[in-house]
Design an enzyme around this catalytic site. Structure first.
Site, PDB file in Angstrom:
ATOM      1  N   LYS A 285       0.848  -1.203   0.000  1.00 54.90           N
ATOM      2  CA  LYS A 285       0.000   0.000   0.000  1.00 54.90           C
ATOM      3  C   LYS A 285       0.883   1.253   0.000  1.00 54.90           C
ATOM      4  O   LYS A 285       2.103   1.154   0.234  1.00 54.90           O
ATOM      5  CB  LYS A 285      -0.895  -0.017   1.246  1.00 54.90           C
ATOM      6  CG  LYS A 285      -0.092  -0.040   2.545  1.00 54.90           C
ATOM      7  CD  LYS A 285      -0.927  -0.443   3.742  1.00 54.90           C
ATOM      8  CE  LYS A 285      -0.092  -0.455   5.006  1.00 54.90           C
ATOM      9  NZ  LYS A 285      -0.805  -1.017   6.157  1.00 54.90           N
TER      10      LYS A 285
ATOM     11  N   TYR B 170      16.254  29.965   9.121  1.00 55.51           N
ATOM     12  CA  TYR B 170      14.989  30.547   9.571  1.00 55.51           C
ATOM     13  C   TYR B 170      14.948  30.619  11.092  1.00 55.51           C
ATOM     14  O   TYR B 170      15.354  29.673  11.777  1.00 55.51           O
ATOM     15  CB  TYR B 170      13.801  29.707   9.079  1.00 55.51           C
ATOM     16  CG  TYR B 170      13.512  29.875   7.613  1.00 55.51           C
ATOM     17  CD1 TYR B 170      13.222  31.120   7.061  1.00 55.51           C
ATOM     18  CD2 TYR B 170      13.498  28.771   6.758  1.00 55.51           C
ATOM     19  CE1 TYR B 170      12.936  31.258   5.706  1.00 55.51           C
ATOM     20  CE2 TYR B 170      13.209  28.895   5.413  1.00 55.51           C
ATOM     21  CZ  TYR B 170      12.930  30.150   4.886  1.00 55.51           C
ATOM     22  OH  TYR B 170      12.647  30.277   3.559  1.00 55.51           O
TER      23      TYR B 170
HETATM   24  C1  LIG Z   1      -0.019  -1.991   6.811  1.00 56.26           C
HETATM   25  C2  LIG Z   1      -0.616  -3.271   7.255  1.00 56.26           C
HETATM   26  C3  LIG Z   1       0.167  -4.426   7.389  1.00 56.26           C
HETATM   27  C4  LIG Z   1       1.682  -4.425   7.258  1.00 56.26           C
HETATM   28  O1  LIG Z   1       2.241  -3.912   8.434  1.00 56.26           O
HETATM   29  P1  LIG Z   1       3.850  -3.821   8.639  1.00 56.26           P
HETATM   30  O2  LIG Z   1       4.001  -3.323  10.013  1.00 56.26           O
HETATM   31  O3  LIG Z   1       4.319  -2.829   7.625  1.00 56.26           O
HETATM   32  O4  LIG Z   1       4.381  -5.170   8.402  1.00 56.26           O
HETATM   33  C5  LIG Z   1      -0.475  -5.620   7.683  1.00 56.26           C
HETATM   34  N1  LIG Z   1      -1.823  -5.658   7.860  1.00 56.26           N
HETATM   35  C6  LIG Z   1      -2.601  -4.561   7.766  1.00 56.26           C
HETATM   36  C7  LIG Z   1      -4.072  -4.687   7.987  1.00 56.26           C
HETATM   37  C8  LIG Z   1      -2.036  -3.329   7.471  1.00 56.26           C
HETATM   38  O5  LIG Z   1      -2.807  -2.249   7.406  1.00 56.26           O
END
Ligand SMILES: *Cc1c(COP(=O)(O)O)cnc(C)c1O
Length: 360
Positions: free
Chosen positions: A35, A256
């Site tokens: 994702k 800044y």
């Molecule tokens: C993002 C996500 C994962 C992966 O998690 P990691 O900590 O990156 O391994 C697994 N399951 C769900 C439902 C997620 O949203």
């Protein structure tokens, strides 16, 4: 082309990191979580690199799944947030994507379906995260409703998500594991619990599928264990160049708000990277930056296009020298600590202005 600010994706590290998932979860199928543009590493690039090594993929949104199908990905793809309206359900059907079902809103949409096509469903159970999913007492009724739903393929699959699996001392995770196991024990279908921290820290969370995310990118899910200790190789490194080296006197203020006052005469390096590239604006003074193999401290405020570093009075660094913001020799986990965030946000946050270079 001479690049100034760029990220290198070390694709050769992918097979190595998948092998670490296999070692930790030898009996499970691997769902690679890609994702958010594969955690900033490039959705299609990472999907194609992972394709020969994993059994399936997970994304958060329907559009991400559609993009993967259009790129020719054939494996199973699970959409973790499922659908919220009928049009998304049509896309799930058309592109043969699996959907998480976590709400009665989704059940109503499914019941109103008239198309004969069947949807692969992952029933999401809320075992303690309190974000998405059905509560334990709802499960029998939801199960019956979905079993009677014409639009749903049987058997149903089940998943849950951990709230705090990266803390090995948190008693909440075994409670979540036991609850999920008990709730799903009498149902057929495939089951999935573990994210990266679950895979590495909670062996009895390994069911039919594990959902590996951050560890595939060579990043540790734990605050107190490094990626190297877990035998993971970082996939991304972020680089730029010194664009100026300037002499400053004791008592000069830099950047800044004049946030940093030089305690002594020194050479100040200006590096072409800033929050406009995804370098964290809240990186504190002293955040290490790697120049010619040496760590020098960030000083002053991170601006949109530049940061300043204290090179030291005797530095021989010159404009044009290459700079590593994170990567080999400087884990992104370290930068995350200095910026009071987690490495996930840093790799996800690299902006489109930064060129991506692949190294195989
Ligand atoms: C993002 C996500 C994962 C992966 O998690 P990691 O900590 O990156 O391994 C697994 N399951 C769900 C439902 C997620 O949203």
């Amino acid at each position: 082309m001479m690049r100034t600010t760029y990220a290198v994706i070390h694709l050769d590290a992918i097979a190595h990191n998948v092998a670490q998932v296999r070692l930790a979860a030898p009996c499970a199928k691997i769902m690679a979580v890609i994702k958010a543009n594969a955690y900033g590493h490039g959705l299609q690039r990472i999907a194609h690199a992972l394709e020969p090594h994993v059994e399936g993929f997970a994304v958060a949104r329907v559009q991400e799944g559609v993009r993967l199908r259009k790129a020719g990905i054939k494996q199973r793809i699970v959409v973790l947030e499922g659908f919220t309206h009928t049009q998304e359900l049509d896309d799930l059907h058309h592109y043969q994507l699996d959907a998480s079902v976590h709400s009665t809103h989704q059940l109503n949409i499914l019941h109103a379906q008239t198309t004969p096509a069947l949807l692969n469903v992952w029933v999401k159970l809320d075992t303690g995260m309190n974000r998405l999913g059905f509560k334990a007492h709802e499960v029998p009724s939801i199960y019956e409703q979905l079993m009677q739903c014409q639009a749903v393929r049987k058997p149903l699959n089940f998943m849950t998500h951990f709230a705090n699996a990266d803390d090995k001392s948190d008693p909440k995770t075994p409670v979540q594991i036991d609850l999920f196991t008990a709730l799903t024990a009498h149902y057929d279908g495939e089951k999935s619990m573990a994210n990266s921290a679950g895979i590495l820290a909670w062996p009895n969370a390994q069911t039919d599928w594990v959902r590996a995310g951050i560890m595939l990118y060579g990043i540790s899910p734990f605050a107190d264990i490094s990626a190297a200790q877990l035998h993971l190789k970082p996939l991304m490194s972020l680089h730029s160049r010194l664009i100026a080296v300037r002499d400053v006197q004791a008592g000069d203020t830099v950047g800044y708000s004049g946030l940093w006052t030089t305690p002594h005469a020194t050479k100040l390096g200006v590096v072409a990277i800033g929050y406009g590239d995804g370098y964290p604006r809240y990186a504190q003074h002293g955040t290490p930056v790697l120049i010619n193999g040496e760590r020098v401290p960030l000083v002053g405020r991170v601006s949109m296009d530049m940061i300043t570093v204290d090179l030291g009075a005797h530095s021989t660094a010159r404009a044009g020298d290459s700079v590593t913001l994170w990567g080999e020799g400087l884990p992104v986990e370290t930068i995350a600590r200095y910026a009071q965030t987690i490495p996930y946000t840093l790799v996800c946050g690299v902006t489109p202005r930064v060129d991506i270079v692949e190294s195989a």
